[in-house]
Each structure stands twice: as structure tokens, then as C-alpha cells.
Motif scaffolding. Structure first.
Motif, PDB file in Angstrom:
ATOM      1  N   LYS A 252      68.344  15.413  22.420  1.00  0.00           N
ATOM      2  CA  LYS A 252      69.780  15.345  22.749  1.00  0.00           C
ATOM      3  C   LYS A 252      70.032  14.478  23.993  1.00  0.00           C
ATOM      4  N   THR A 253      69.478  13.288  23.980  1.00  0.00           N
ATOM      5  CA  THR A 253      69.674  12.389  25.110  1.00  0.00           C
ATOM      6  C   THR A 253      70.188  11.037  24.624  1.00  0.00           C
ATOM      7  N   ASP A 254      70.944  10.375  25.463  1.00  0.00           N
ATOM      8  CA  ASP A 254      71.403   9.034  25.103  1.00  0.00           C
ATOM      9  C   ASP A 254      70.576   7.986  25.837  1.00  0.00           C
ATOM     10  N   VAL A 255      69.448   8.427  26.379  1.00  0.00           N
ATOM     11  CA  VAL A 255      68.569   7.503  27.102  1.00  0.00           C
ATOM     12  C   VAL A 255      67.477   7.008  26.152  1.00  0.00           C
ATOM     13  N   ALA A 256      67.444   5.703  25.950  1.00  0.00           N
ATOM     14  CA  ALA A 256      66.381   5.161  25.086  1.00  0.00           C
ATOM     15  C   ALA A 256      65.048   5.299  25.820  1.00  0.00           C
TER      16      ALA A 256
ATOM     17  N   PRO B 147      77.348  12.171  25.048  1.00  0.00           N
ATOM     18  CA  PRO B 147      76.609  11.850  23.831  1.00  0.00           C
ATOM     19  C   PRO B 147      77.040  12.692  22.643  1.00  0.00           C
TER      20      PRO B 147
ATOM     21  N   MET C 222      65.262  10.580  20.468  1.00  0.00           N
ATOM     22  CA  MET C 222      66.502  10.683  21.245  1.00  0.00           C
ATOM     23  C   MET C 222      67.391  11.805  20.718  1.00  0.00           C
ATOM     24  N   ASP C 223      67.511  11.888  19.395  1.00  0.00           N
ATOM     25  CA  ASP C 223      68.374  12.914  18.803  1.00  0.00           C
ATOM     26  C   ASP C 223      67.787  14.311  18.974  1.00  0.00           C
TER      27      ASP C 223
ATOM     28  N   ASP D  62      80.827   8.492  27.622  1.00  0.00           N
ATOM     29  CA  ASP D  62      79.756   9.071  28.435  1.00  0.00           C
ATOM     30  C   ASP D  62      79.104  10.265  27.772  1.00  0.00           C
TER      31      ASP D  62
END
Lengths: 404, 209
Positions: free
Chosen positions: B97-101, B203, B93-94, B201
Motif C-alpha cells: 500500500k505504497t505509492d513509492v516505486a 494513494p 507497491m500494491d 497525494d
């Protein structure tokens, strides 16, 4: 006079400027340089390029939209087809066509017929394009954006657009068109084949997309919860480096996930007695390569190779060792002491090559080594050296059977 | 189809879209599911589906006395993998660069993650931390590629990812991830682990803290 049509001329001009068009499309704008100046002017003449800021140019929106559709380019918020506008245009064209016929303006009526045919095609194509865009968005779950919030906003945008389109297709009065166009066989056929007959399919497909978008909205909420779950759990593990879960397997009613069945190692063996398997087994056997460890050495053809007998190496026993063994064997049976020096003199056949001093030293050494296991008694006839303190001079050694 | 589904389940595999697409789709048929379930029932097992319907696996009909040792083995395995898997999910995820699991079936681009890890010291440090989780995560070399390769290898061995696109060096999360989420959801609820508050919202803002 040239035989080329306007379309062919336009396309040939476009072909000349392909590089500039491509650069402008992918970079969203192009800077005017000496090399591309003529191409830019040509594209401006045919109204495919419009000026941007600071000596740069960009593709006109209609041309860009055409390329987006043709190349199925993924856009963040794709421009929606103005289907409502197309329908309104069709409505006007059909009305004007009727008036032209009533007034007996045949040329104008023909012109309207052509435009009506184009308008029908525009509507069918735009709905088709819309479906393509929506399918791409739905299939990738709005992959062009990475955050959940953006995905959710995009989802709502497309949901709104799709529902409007569905409403339009459900509420539009197609029957009126059908009646108005019934006087012209070609137009009526175009209308039925390209649009009216396809509307139910379009509507169903759009409804399916809409349903999927609604499902996604629900899923996004779940994904968001999942992301929060992952972050919370990771934070907990970071803050508690020694934490491990409790032994949930020991509880009276273990959770479902603990019941994961143990993996089994499965191995199958063919039944070689089964006649049905014979062909397959034979084929497998034929394909098994010979073992790499097996080496069959063959005599080269046409040559006789003489068999070699095994070489036997006989190691000759040293005369000194032979004499020593003979001496001790004799002594082991002798009830009287046997003088080694006398024995040396009496057995010249065995001792001729051995010096007398070497003989005595060898016997002393043999006795020291084998005294425990040997079956003889041993005595040295010696005296202390007068000058070299600690040394002895051995004059003779005597040996006899053990216990004497 | 039964002859292909049952051996996989008995061997402890999770049947999902990423590992066995045709079998997974075939199991959507209720008749086949019933048939498989009945077959497994004869050996005290049953067909189980993960909470979000992402994978099928075989579980015991009932965890009784006979199955206690097996349940213990599952618990030990969970204890061993719980940290590496969550660390891997966070790393993905890091890096992206996404906040979607990630969800089962999601693609993991090895080159993209390697690039992020190489360029970002914080991510590189996170990658190094894997070595502290067990010797199986320790690479022979100290290079990012070797360390990341080792992590991927271990995750594949544990059944959470599958090497789906060799040409693009890309992997996919398997349906077993759904099982993993089921486990951590249970642990969060039953071991008093507090859920984080809803984040902003953006990230990037979240990462600053």
C-alpha cells in the motif's frame, strides 16, 4: 531510618509498576481495572500518569518522552528538544549566579552552580538526542510513513528544525558564558568539556544531516517521478497486451543499455606444476572424499573364504531335435529320396524315445520353418481324408538333396 | 580488489550494494574504476554505471558489427522480462500500500506480500496473471505461496532481487533495477508512451479509479 535515597525509592516503585507502565506506553493509554488500580494510583502519586478520558490513563509527556529517547522509538514527528529554551535558562542561571556572588549569598550561589551544571548537561544531552533522532529518520528515509507526500512533509519538518538548531549553535554567544563562568573552575571546566568543545562537532554533524535532508528532498522528487513512470508504463502494458519494444539493437546508434556485454563463463584451473600451490593442492586432495561408487569388498579378518568355481550349466539337447538334424543333414547330401519312416526304423539309437507319428509331424514342421534356407528337397506321401474334408493323411515324408 | 571485480563483471553481474557491498563501495574509488575500465578495455568492454549510480556493469565499448548478435540477445532478454518485472514492481507497491516505486536496495518482505496477496482477491488475480507471461512463471500448485515463490525465484534468476535476509524471508532489490528504470524511461520517451498525470497525494484515492 531508611538508607535508601529518593531516587532508589522512586525506581523501586517504578519496578513494581513495570507491567502497567509498559502497557500504557505501548497502547498509549491504560484502562483502570481491579488488578491495576493500585499501580495506577501509585504512578499518579509520583506524577508519572495523568488521567485521560473514560476511566483511562496515559503516561505524562515528560516520562513518555524519556522512554521514547531511551528506547530510540521511531515517532512520526518526534518532539524536538527545546535547545533554545535550555540556552535561555542557562543564560538566566549564569546571571543569577553572578548576582548571588556579588551579594555574598553563598548558599544561593552554590544552588545556582548545581543548576548551571545541570543546564549545561541538559543542552549537551538534548543536542545529542536530537542528532540521534535525526540520524534514525535520515537512515530509514522516514520509513514510518509510506507515501511520498508524507515523507516530503516530514523531510521539510526536520529540515526546518535542523536549520534552526544550526543557526542557534552558530549565533549563540558562547564567549560571554565562558567569561562569566571563568571565576568558578569547576563550572568553567564543565562548560568547556561538555558544551563549548563539542559545539563545532555538533554543528558539523547537524549540517551534514541538513545536507542529507536537502538531498532527500531532491531524491523524493525523483522517486515520485519514478513511481509515475512505473504506473504509466504498467498502464500502457495493460492497455496494449500485444505491445513489445521496437528492435532498438538494429538502429544506427543503439541506446547505451543495449550495449550490456555478453556474460562469459569463467573457469580457472590451478597450475599443478607450480611449487607454490603444492601445499594448498595437497590439502584439497586430502579433503576430497572417496567416490561413493567405489566399493572395496574385503574378506572378514580371520576367515578363509573358499573360492567358488564358476558354474557351467550344460543344456542337454533334446533327442528329437538331434534326430531331426541328423536326418536332414543326411538328406541334404543324398542323391536319392530317403524315407523318413525307414530312417526312423534304421536309427533306433536316436529315435527309440520318439513316437513314429511325432517324428513325421516334427519333420513336416521343420521343413515348413526352414524350407527357404534349408539345403534339402522335401516331399510328403499323403492322400485326402475321405471323411474329414480339407484334411490329409500323411503316410511318409521323403527328403533328398536340393534340386532333385 | 581488481581480481574480484573483473570476473564478476565479465560474468555479466551487476555489482551493487545488495549483491556485493564491499566491491560496490570499493568502486567508489576513481583509481580502481580506471583500473577496471582499462582492464576491460583490452577485451572491447568498459565499466558502466547505471544512471542513478546504483550499480556497475560491463558493456561493449562500441556496439559494432561483431556485437550485433549480442545486442540482439540483450533486446530479446528485455522483451522477455519487461512485463514480468513491471508486474512484480506493481505487485510489491500494491501489497505494501505504497505509492513509492522501489529503489535498488529496498527490502521486500515475502511474508508481508504473501499475506496481502492471500487477503486481497485483486492482488491474487494479479499474481495469477504471471502464469500467462511464460511457462517459467507457472507454479506446480495453485496456492498463493507456490505462485508467489515461483515469481520470486524467476526475478532472482533474472538478477533483479537477491535473497538478503533468509531468517526473515526478506529479499532486496538489486542495482539492476536502476538499469531497468533506464530502459523503461528510454522506451517511454522514444516509443511515444504517454506519462500519466500527477496523481493525488492520497494513494487510496488513486486506487479507486
Amino acid at each position: 531510618m531508611s538508607n535508601h535515597t529518593a531516587v532508589e525509592i522512586l525506581l523501586s516503585r517504578l519496578f513494581k509498576c513495570a507491567g502497567t507502565v509498559s502497557t500504557t506506553y505501548y497502547n498509549t493509554r491504560v484502562v483502570k481495572t481491579d488488578e491495576n488500580a493500585s499501580n495506577i494510583e501509585l504512578l499518579r502519586q509520583i506524577r508519572l500518569l495523568s488521567p485521560d478520558i473514560r476511566d483511562t490513563f496515559q503516561l505524562r509527556s515528560s516520562f513518555r518522552q524519556f522512554l521514547n529517547t531511551a528506547l530510540s522509538t521511531e515517532r512520526l514527528f518526534a518532539i524536538g528538544a527545546n535547545v533554545g529554551g535550555y540556552f535561555a535558562r542557562l543564560e538566566k542561571l549564569v546571571a543569577e549566579h553572578s548576582l548571588a556572588i556579588q551579594d555574598g549569598r553563598d548558599v544561593a550561589a552554590e544552588q545556582y552552580e548545581m543548576e548551571i551544571r545541570e543546564a549545561i548537561s541538559d543542552i549537551a544531552d538534548s543536542i545529542d538526542d536530537e542528532l540521534t533522532i535525526l540520524h534514525a529518520m535520515v537512515a530509514t528515509k522516514f520509513a514510518a510513513v509510506s507515501t511520498i507526500a508524507e515523507k516530503r512533509r516530514q523531510n521539510l519538518h526536520y529540515q526546518d528544525r535542523t536549520s534552526k538548531l544550526v543557526n542557534l549553535l552558530e549565533n549563540f554567544h558562547f564567549a560571554d558564558f565562558s567569561d562569566q563562568l571563568s571565576g568558578n573552575e569547576d563550572l568553567a571546566l564543565s562548560f568547556h568539556a561538555l558544551l563549548e568543545d563539542r559545539i563545532p562537532t555538533f554543528r558539523e554533524k547537524l549540517k551534514a544531516v541538513l545536507q542529507q535532508l536537502q538531498q532527500y528532498l531532491f531524491e523524493f522528487r525523483k522517486i515520485e517521478d519514478q513511481a509515475r513512470l512505473v504506473r504509466s508504463f504498467a498502464l500502457h502494458l495493460n492497455r496494449n497486451p500485444d505491445w513489445t519494444p521496437k528492435n532498438w539493437d538494429e538502429t544506427a546508434t543503439p541506446p547505451e543499455w543495449v550495449g550490456l556485454a555478453a556474460p562469459m563463463e569463467l573457469a580457472n584451473h590451478p597450475d599443478v606444476a607450480q611449487p607454490d600451490s603444492e601445499d594448498v593442492l595437497r590439502e584439497i586432495a586430502a579433503n576430497i572424499p572417496a567416490s561413493a561408487d567405489m566399493r572395496i569388498e574385503r574378506r572378514p579378518a580371520g576367515q578363509l573364504v573358499e573360492e567358488t568355481t564358476e558354474t557351467v550349466v550344460v543344456v542337454a539337447q533334446s533327442p528329437l531335435k538331434k534326430a531331426v538334424r541328423a536326418f536332414f543333414m543326411e538328406a541334404a547330401e543324398s542323391p536319392e529320396w530317403i524315407s523318413a519312416r525307414r530312417w526312423w526304423i534304421e536309427h533306433p539309437s536316436m529315435t527309440s524315445s520318439i513316437g513314429e507319428d511325432v517324428w513325421l509331424l516334427r519333420l513336416v514342421s521343420e521343413d515348413e520353418r526352414e524350407r527357404r534356407t534349408g539345403s534339402w528337397s522335401f516331399r510328403r506321401v499323403e492322400h485326402v481324408h475321405s471323411v474329414f474334408d480339407g484334411n490329409v493323411l500323411i503316410h511318409d515324408v521323403l527328403a533328398a538333396r536340393k534340386g532333385l | 580488489m581488481l581480481d574480484q571485480v573483473v570476473p564478476k563483471l565479465l560474468e555479466g553481474e551487476f555489482i551493487c550494494e545488495a549483491t556485493a557491498p564491499s566491491l560496490f563501495r570499493a568502486l567508489a574509488d576513481e583509481a580502481l574504476r580506471s583500473e577496471v575500465d582499462a582492464f576491460l578495455g583490452k577485451i572491447k568492454r568498459r565499466l558502466t554505471i547505471t544512471p542513478n549510480g546504483q550499480a556497475y556493469y560491463a558493456s561493449w565499448v562500441k556496439v559494432g558489427k561483431e556485437q550485433r548478435a549480442e545486442a540482439k540477445r540483450v533486446m530479446v532478454s528485455i522483451k522477455q522480462t519487461i512485463r514480468p518485472v513491471i508486474q512484480f514492481i506493481e505487485l510489491c507497491m500494491d501489497s505494501l500500500k505504497t505509492d513509492v516505486a522501489p529503489s535498488p536496495g529496498d527490502r521486500i518482505d515475502y511474508p508481508a506480500i504473501l499475506k496481502s496477496v492471500t487477503e486481497n482477491p485483486h492482488l491474487l488475480e494479479k499474481l495469477r496473471e504471471f502464469a500467462t507471461l511464460g511457462k517459467e512463471f507457472a507454479a506446480n500448485e495453485a496456492s498463493s505461496n507456490a505462485m508467489l515463490g515461483k515469481v520470486f525465484q524467476q526475478l532472482e534468476k533474472a538478477g533483479y532481487i537477491v535473497f538478503a535476509y533468509p531468517e526473515q524471508e526478506a529479499w532486496r532489490f538489486t542495482g539492476k533495477l536502476d538499469y531497468y528504470y533506464q530502459v523503461i524511461t528510454f522506451l517511454m520517451e522514444n516509443e511515444g508512451i504517454q506519462q500519466q498525470d500527477e496523481k493525488d497525494d492520497d494513494p487510496e484515492t488513486g486506487r479507486l479509479f
